[in-house]
Design a protein around this motif. Structure first.
Motif, PDB file in Angstrom:
ATOM      1  N   UNK B 146      45.774 -18.189 131.516  1.00 26.69           N
ATOM      2  CA  UNK B 146      44.602 -18.263 130.713  1.00 26.69           C
ATOM      3  C   UNK B 146      43.757 -17.098 130.462  1.00 26.69           C
ATOM      4  N   UNK B 148      41.113 -14.981 128.968  1.00 26.52           N
ATOM      5  CA  UNK B 148      40.447 -14.859 130.139  1.00 26.52           C
ATOM      6  C   UNK B 148      40.620 -14.456 131.094  1.00 26.52           C
ATOM      7  N   UNK B 149      41.280 -15.113 131.716  1.00 19.71           N
ATOM      8  CA  UNK B 149      41.715 -14.707 133.370  1.00 19.71           C
ATOM      9  C   UNK B 149      42.413 -13.290 133.417  1.00 19.71           C
ATOM     10  N   UNK B 266      41.176 -16.228 116.929  1.00 19.35           N
ATOM     11  CA  UNK B 266      39.796 -16.177 116.701  1.00 19.35           C
ATOM     12  C   UNK B 266      39.150 -17.190 117.656  1.00 19.35           C
ATOM     13  N   UNK B 267      39.338 -17.866 118.336  1.00 16.77           N
ATOM     14  CA  UNK B 267      38.456 -18.507 118.599  1.00 16.77           C
ATOM     15  C   UNK B 267      39.027 -18.180 120.677  1.00 16.77           C
ATOM     16  N   UNK B 268      39.578 -17.427 120.810  1.00 15.66           N
ATOM     17  CA  UNK B 268      40.064 -16.497 122.379  1.00 15.66           C
ATOM     18  C   UNK B 268      38.861 -15.742 121.980  1.00 15.66           C
ATOM     19  N   UNK B 270      36.115 -15.364 121.639  1.00 18.40           N
ATOM     20  CA  UNK B 270      34.709 -16.065 122.153  1.00 18.40           C
ATOM     21  C   UNK B 270      34.824 -15.242 123.279  1.00 18.40           C
ATOM     22  N   UNK B 271      36.060 -15.659 123.804  1.00 21.10           N
ATOM     23  CA  UNK B 271      36.386 -15.803 124.904  1.00 21.10           C
ATOM     24  C   UNK B 271      36.657 -14.434 125.663  1.00 21.10           C
ATOM     25  N   UNK B 274      33.161 -12.226 125.977  1.00 16.04           N
ATOM     26  CA  UNK B 274      32.446 -12.730 126.690  1.00 16.04           C
ATOM     27  C   UNK B 274      32.472 -11.910 127.305  1.00 16.04           C
ATOM     28  N   UNK B 275      34.279 -12.022 128.521  1.00 18.30           N
ATOM     29  CA  UNK B 275      34.738 -10.851 129.627  1.00 18.30           C
ATOM     30  C   UNK B 275      34.364  -9.833 129.591  1.00 18.30           C
TER      31      UNK B 275
END
Lengths: 332, 332
Positions: B146, B148-149, B266-268, B270-271, B274-275
């Motif tokens: 992932x 974000x990880x 573009x979706x990624x 967002x994550x 946030x991080x």
């Protein structure tokens, strides 16, 4: 070639050779021959076993080399929600580091979270959440997509035009964003894992629909469809009996790969707080909580991510292997 | 001439998709159970009169198709509505936040392309050697982890453990060095890169992994082409063959993949926003969702969808520009 020759074998029906080439046993055998695909299958089987096991056996304390407090257990399990249970003082042992750390203990091999819950237990139970989320939402997309794609491809014309324009449009919004917006709107502002599953499933209907449609377009031209039409079989039955079964293989491969993608997306949703809610031990949700403890408790961020990584890798390896096995071009 | 016509045709084709995006977003926003005004008030007890007045103010008392027409009419004038939460025009907010997101996505692609192309070529020329195996493993990890990880792990290592790179925020070069109190443009550039490094790698890894595999497959195919055989027969040095004959053709599918994967990126974003606490469109979307700011949510979704459509058009046109075989639709 081999297929053509064997079909002309005289006795009319498809010979064993054809069945051997396309049968499940043959596919499985091909997957098992491929070392990486085999390992992928092992990982998938392991994760499936763990999640099935945790559904049956709700007492995992024997796996943690010692007694885990009742509270830690109860809070770790999605099926045993005990919000009313207040832990007696002294029972909570929060922020215990993993066993290999100087301050770690064997009774909490991966440490505990700030609420004193055994992290290993939570990770193990997380498999159940991730796997069911992955499978259920893929199933929604799969079934919905098969119906839409089969209808669209079989009837063609205006129905096809409208449905495919719709599919194209949905494609234009990044999936994660569409899913977040959709999930929040259908839940009316109170996100939950159920809404996330439905949201992800519905969002992936167009993806499946497109794949099934392109298969159906080639199946539609087959002689047996013509034969069925000529003998007066209803369109609905033709789709159900002939079109769908014959366009199945590529979608099945895609579904396997899609389970991994779905788990990844739902992990992201839960990480952002729009999926699983506490105290559900979801890996993404655990990463959300641990984000606040990055400076003090490093291990909280490591294990859930590892679990996601291994699970998705398993599905990817297996899916790739399945693809190779089912793709006639790679048959030697 | 042909190229210009193709560009115009491509832009016209995009119009129905763009309209579709607004329709879908509009339906989603109106799909929410319960009326938006009550959701906005979040359970506060208010007079029926007040609710009616708010409904009238936002035109919610009119039928949905009428509201859609008004929405579209405003949209065409660049008005995306009004943010209730922030009491500002949505257009202003979106324009302000689009910069960071674009900067993040573009740099992630730059990272992905710069690493993926050489590594893909290396894997293709050293097929089934250690370098190829390593690239396979890197690609597999990149696809399965992932994003974000990856971001969290990068922060843990480089920001918290080593303390060499910042863990949050970006430096926007268009604000000038004075805004940040830097000594001049060299320091501004240095700080921009320093802040961008971790989020860029976190977002770009997935793209890098995908592109690397495509590059490898394409190069292998290209190296087996007739023109390469001919060049070898003429005794052209292997380096030149690689650089001149095989390379160019292999890059075409890469362009297509870049365009299509823009949606994931573009979706990624967002994550990753946030991080890393980046004030881009993704964070704005999350804040809007938490505040149930419907107009803002719709505005952001429409803008991100439009960004994707434009991105695909740009890649399509550059593909046509690079590959002379594309016929721009007219067959003469």
């Amino acid at each position: 070639m081999a297929i053509g020759e064997s079909q002309l074998d005289g006795d009319g029906g498809p010979s064993e050779d054809v069945e051997a080439q396309f049968g499940w046993r043959y596919t499985f055998g091909k997957v098992m021959q491929d070392t990486t695909a085999r390992w992928g299958l092992y990982v998938v089987a392991f994760v499936l076993f763990v999640s099935a096991y945790t559904m049956v056996d709700s007492n995992l304390s024997r796996l943690t080399f010692g007694a885990v407090s009742d509270f830690a257990m109860a809070e770790a399990l999605p099926i045993f929600d005990h919000p009313e249970r207040i832990p007696p003082p002294g029972e909570i042992e929060g922020n215990v580091p993993p066993a290999f750390h100087v301050d770690g203990t064997l009774s909490h091999p991966l440490g505990t979270d700030p609420d004193g819950r055994d992290y290993f237990t939570r990770i193990v139970y997380g498999a159940q959440v991730s796997v069911s989320v992955g499978i259920v939402s893929t199933l929604i997309g799969f079934v919905g997509g098969t119906i839409v794609g089969a209808v669209s491809g079989f009837y063609g014309g205006r129905v096809d035009d409208v449905l495919m324009r719709l599919v194209e449009t949905v494609y234009a919004i990044p999936p994660l964003i569409l899913i977040i917006v959709f999930t929040v709107f259908i839940s009316g502002g109170t996100p939950d894992i159920t809404y996330a599953i439905i949201g992800v499933g519905i969002t992936f209907i167009p993806v499946f629909a497109r794949i099934i449609r392109s298969e159906v377009l080639s199946v539609r031209e087959m002689d047996y469809i013509e034969a069925a039409k000529a003998s007066g079989v209803k369109n609905r039955n033709i789709i159900r009996r002939h079109v769908i079964p014959n366009s199945f293989a590529p979608v099945l491969v895609y579904a396997t790969l899609q389970i991994g993608v779905t788990i990844l997306i739902v992990a992201g949703l839960s990480f952002l707080g729009f999926g699983a809610q506490p105290p559900t031990p979801d890996w993404g949700q655990m990463l959300n909580v641990s984000h606040g403890y990055m400076h003090s408790n490093v291990w909280l961020s490591i294990w859930p991510g590892m679990a996601i990584l291994v699970t998705i890798m398993g599905f990817n390896l297996f899916g790739d292997g399945l693809q190779d096995a089912l793709d006639p071009r790679t048959n030697d | 001439m042909g190229l210009l016509r193709y560009t115009v045709a491509r832009l016209i084709q995009a119009i129905p998709v763009l309209i579709g995006i607004t329709v879908i977003t509009f339906i989603l926003a109106n799909l929410a159970p319960g009326d938006p005004v009550r959701l906005m008030l979040q359970g506060q007890q208010v007079d029926q009169e007040v609710i009616e007045r708010v409904e009238q103010q936002y035109g919610l008392d009119r039928p949905i198709h009428e509201r859609y027409v008004t929405y579209m009419a405003n949209l065409l004038q660049g008005d995306l509505g009004h943010s209730i939460q922030r009491d500002r025009p949505v257009t202003d907010l979106v324009v302000q936040r689009a910069g960071p997101t674009l900067m993040l996505v573009v740099s992630a692609y730059a990272f992905a392309l710069i690493t993926a192309i050489p590594l893909g070529i290396l894997a293709a020329t050293r097929r089934n050697e250690p370098a190829d195996h390593i690239s396979r493993i890197v690609a597999l990890l990149g696809v399965s982890t992932p994003s974000f990880w990856i971001g969290i792990m990068l922060i843990l290592v480089f920001a918290i453990q080593l303390g060499v790179l910042p863990s949050s925020g970006l430096v926007y070069p268009w604000w000038g060095p004075d805004h940040y109190g830097y000594s001049g443009y060299p320091e501004l550039l240095y700080q921009t890169i320093r802040h961008l490094l971790l989020p860029m790698v976190a977002l770009g890894t997935l793209q890098m992994a995908t592109l690397m595999r495509v590059e490898r497959t394409q190069m292998i195919e290209s190296l087996q082409g007739e023109y390469v055989k001919l060049a070898r027969a003429y005794g052209v040095p292997e380096r030149t063959i690689l650089r001149k004959h095989a390379f160019q053709v292999a890059q075409l599918p890469i362009i297509t993949i870049v365009g299509l994967n823009l949606s994931t990126a573009l979706g990624g974003a967002v994550l990753i926003e946030y991080v890393f606490n980046i004030n881009g469109l993704g964070r704005l979307l999350l804040e809007a969702i938490i505040g149930l700011d419907y107009q803002l949510i719709m505005g952001i979704t429409v803008v991100i969808g439009t960004m994707f459509v434009i991105g695909v058009i740009i890649t399509d046109i550059s593909y046509a520009y690079i590959d002379p075989r594309v016929t721009y639709g007219d067959r003469e």
